[in-house]
Design an enzyme around this catalytic site. Sequence first.
Site, short mmCIF file in Angstrom:
data_model
loop_
_atom_site.label_atom_id
_atom_site.label_comp_id
_atom_site.label_asym_id
_atom_site.label_seq_id
_atom_site.Cartn_x
_atom_site.Cartn_y
_atom_site.Cartn_z
CB CYS A 260 -0.85 0.04 1.24
SG CYS A 260 -1.77 -1.59 1.36
N1 SAJ Z 1 6.93 2.06 8.65
C1 SAJ Z 1 7.93 2.58 9.13
N2 SAJ Z 1 7.76 3.69 10.30
C2 SAJ Z 1 6.57 3.73 10.62
C3 SAJ Z 1 5.42 3.04 10.17
C4 SAJ Z 1 5.58 2.03 9.15
O1 SAJ Z 1 9.02 2.86 8.45
O2 SAJ Z 1 6.38 4.60 11.63
C5 SAJ Z 1 7.09 1.09 7.60
C6 SAJ Z 1 6.97 -0.50 7.88
O3 SAJ Z 1 7.89 -1.01 8.40
C7 SAJ Z 1 6.39 -0.78 6.54
C8 SAJ Z 1 5.66 0.34 5.59
O4 SAJ Z 1 6.42 1.51 6.61
O5 SAJ Z 1 7.55 -1.35 5.64
C9 SAJ Z 1 4.50 0.40 5.78
O6 SAJ Z 1 4.03 -0.04 7.19
P1 SAJ Z 1 2.30 0.53 7.63
O7 SAJ Z 1 2.59 0.40 9.10
O8 SAJ Z 1 1.73 1.62 7.14
O9 SAJ Z 1 1.71 -0.96 7.08
P2 SAJ Z 1 0.73 -1.35 5.96
O10 SAJ Z 1 1.73 -1.09 4.48
O11 SAJ Z 1 0.28 -2.75 6.11
O12 SAJ Z 1 -0.19 -0.46 5.88
C10 SAJ Z 1 -1.78 -0.76 6.16
C11 SAJ Z 1 -2.61 0.34 5.34
N3 SAJ Z 1 -3.93 -0.16 5.35
C12 SAJ Z 1 -4.48 -0.03 4.19
O13 SAJ Z 1 -4.06 0.38 3.07
C13 SAJ Z 1 -5.90 -0.47 4.07
C14 SAJ Z 1 -2.51 1.76 6.13
O14 SAJ Z 1 -3.50 2.57 5.65
C15 SAJ Z 1 -2.56 1.36 7.55
O15 SAJ Z 1 -2.76 2.69 8.24
C16 SAJ Z 1 -1.62 0.59 8.25
O16 SAJ Z 1 -1.77 -0.64 7.55
C17 SAJ Z 1 -1.68 0.47 9.63
O17 SAJ Z 1 -2.14 1.15 10.24
O18 SAJ Z 1 -1.23 -0.73 10.12
#
Ligand code: SAJ
Length: 421
Positions: A260
């Site tokens: 995403c």
């Molecule tokens: N990440 C960081 N720092 C952070 C948060 C994440 O480096 O503070 C990295 C993670 O390690 C990962 C990437 O970013 O590699 C994405 O992480 P994410 O927490 O955004 O997780 P996702 O990709 O699974 O995002 C999903 C998304 N859900 C949908 O699109 C329906 C996002 O909108 C959600 O907010 C997120 O999950 C969530 O909150 O867990």
Amino acid sequence: MKIAVIGLGYVGLPLAMVFAEAGIEVVGIEAVAERCAEINAGRSYIQDVTGDALKKMVDKGLFYATTDYAATEDCDADIICLPTPLNANREPDLTLVTDATAKLAGHLRRGQLVTLESTTYPGTTRDVLAPILEAGSGLIAGVDFHLAFSPERVDPGRTDYTTKSTPKVVGGLTPACMARALEVYGPALDNVVPVSTPEVAEMSKLLENIFRSVNIALMNELAMLCDRMNIDVWEVIDAAATKPFGFMKFQPGPGLGGHCIPIDPFYLSWKAREFDFWTEFIELAGKVNENMPYFCVEKLHRALNTRQKSLNGARLLLLGVAYKADIDDLRESPALKVIRLLRAHGADVDYHDPYCAELPELDLKSVDLEEYRRIAGYDAVVIVTAHSALDYRTIVQEADLVVDFRNATAGIPSAGNVWKL
Ligand code: SAJ
């Protein structure tokens, strides 16, 4: 009522289950016949759907899967849940959605609702889907059939908010389309949030994920500056996070992974160019986030240098290769880029990940830590994804050098052998 869900992946299968568990008959239209067989045998291939729950719905006759779009003809609604990746030029690739829509059009019936849930740029539902459906059916969108957009908000592995309990934004092509969408989604989902147009719904989803990408990039930029100023960025963020209002904690890391966050923002920046508009925050965030694997490798290089070692020939153990902690998803994982960069520098890389047994494209398999006895044999242990199953205290004790890109070693006393992002 009877619903068709097109695409039974990490979005479509949980959604199909929510409708079925609400007592609504569901047919899943899935291109992969083996997946249909699995589902009809009551076996789940999606982490968030248990086999027991699935089998219960199949046995009750409330859910079955098929590759045949003709099964949509007696449905009240057709909900499209298919991937929207970027192509090699990092431009939107709607092929899966448009191909499915063309097949659906041949079976479209007057009065049906079609909803797109795939993340895409504003205008897709109105300007791309409607013409395909009209051309293939001879019906008129908003007149003969209903059309809406409702973004998926599935976060695989999350249990506090599920497909059923997460508020569901829906934008109809017309007020009548919106009303029909509320009738379809309302009985199954806890909270349906109507908005005035599909474009508002499409844009709201992109905003959600761009918000994350930009804020993560900000933390990554601050991490690089703090590195140069010799300030602990993790302590800085923890201090800022004590503010009970007006702040939201994000963390730096080795880069952006997942299906995403690294992808969705570029659906908007691509569309914005049609309006002579440059989405500079999105582009800058992408640039900063894309640079993090390179920055992390350079930091590891400096850490090895303090031990008079070079990357060339270094024996390295990477811990965690999934794109985020405690899941098995490798899509866009920055760990894959880190491994490629380290190998290009001549390093000898092993990895251990309790969720990812192998990396076929890198010809690697997760090594057994042998009760952490194996740790001491490496020049450095590199924490790329901080799975909670690992014992970081023992890792710090056993390793000559630990380079921690995720602050997994926070609060663990070390003998000066831990470097953090
Ligand atoms: N990440 C960081 N720092 C952070 C948060 C994440 O480096 O503070 C990295 C993670 O390690 C990962 C990437 O970013 O590699 C994405 O992480 P994410 O927490 O955004 O997780 P996702 O990709 O699974 O995002 C999903 C998304 N859900 C949908 O699109 C329906 C996002 O909108 C959600 O907010 C997120 O999950 C969530 O909150 O867990």
